[in-house]
Design an enzyme around this catalytic site. Sequence first.
Site, short mmCIF file in Angstrom:
data_model
loop_
_atom_site.label_atom_id
_atom_site.label_comp_id
_atom_site.label_asym_id
_atom_site.label_seq_id
_atom_site.Cartn_x
_atom_site.Cartn_y
_atom_site.Cartn_z
N PRO A 137 1.40 -2.81 2.15
CA PRO A 137 2.77 -2.96 1.64
C PRO A 137 3.24 -4.41 1.46
CG PRO A 137 2.83 -2.45 3.96
CD PRO A 137 1.38 -2.40 3.55
N CYS A 138 2.64 -5.12 0.54
CA CYS A 138 3.00 -6.52 0.30
C CYS A 138 4.45 -6.67 -0.17
CB CYS A 138 2.03 -7.16 -0.68
SG CYS A 138 1.82 -6.27 -2.23
N HIS A 139 5.04 -5.60 -0.69
CA HIS A 139 6.43 -5.66 -1.13
C HIS A 139 7.39 -5.83 0.05
CE1 HIS A 139 5.77 -1.42 -0.13
NE2 HIS A 139 7.08 -1.33 0.08
#
Length: 171
Positions: A137-139
């Site tokens: 989940p880089c967001h």
Amino acid sequence: MDGKIQIAIFETEWGICGLLCRGSRIVRFSLPDRAERIEKILTQGIQDIIICNSRAGIELQSAVRNYFQGKPIDFDRFDVDLSALTHFQQKVLIACRAVRFGQTATYSELARQAGSPRAVRAAASALAANPIPLVIPCHRILRKDGGFGGFSATGGIRFKAQLLRLERKDA
């Protein structure tokens, strides 16, 4: 079939997504975009691709659909293949997986968790190379001042903001 790359392009409430699997491991994932663009991105440099019918691929498709319906999904149960990345990039992305649905962390926190507290820009670059967004989940990673930083998916930081809003509804 375990060594062959498998592809799936599928509908969600937010648009068409795609994934590549090798056996039970997720190799690449594409956030919502046009089907032609997704296929091009996913298959770049790969030959001998078959349709994904692995258990992991089918379960990921279901989890992604549920996620885009606003359900809190834990993607940790999916094995990922980060072998194409550097050791540092792998450490950053593994640290990123620890950031849970509805939570955020900063680039500097991520660099510290990856064992390189001064490598904040390198950590941000590792996130930009993330081949499996959402599952990794880089967001959820923000600047120290709370700003979004960057986001390389179609829609950029506006799409990043939409993902974070979706998650905060249930947080």
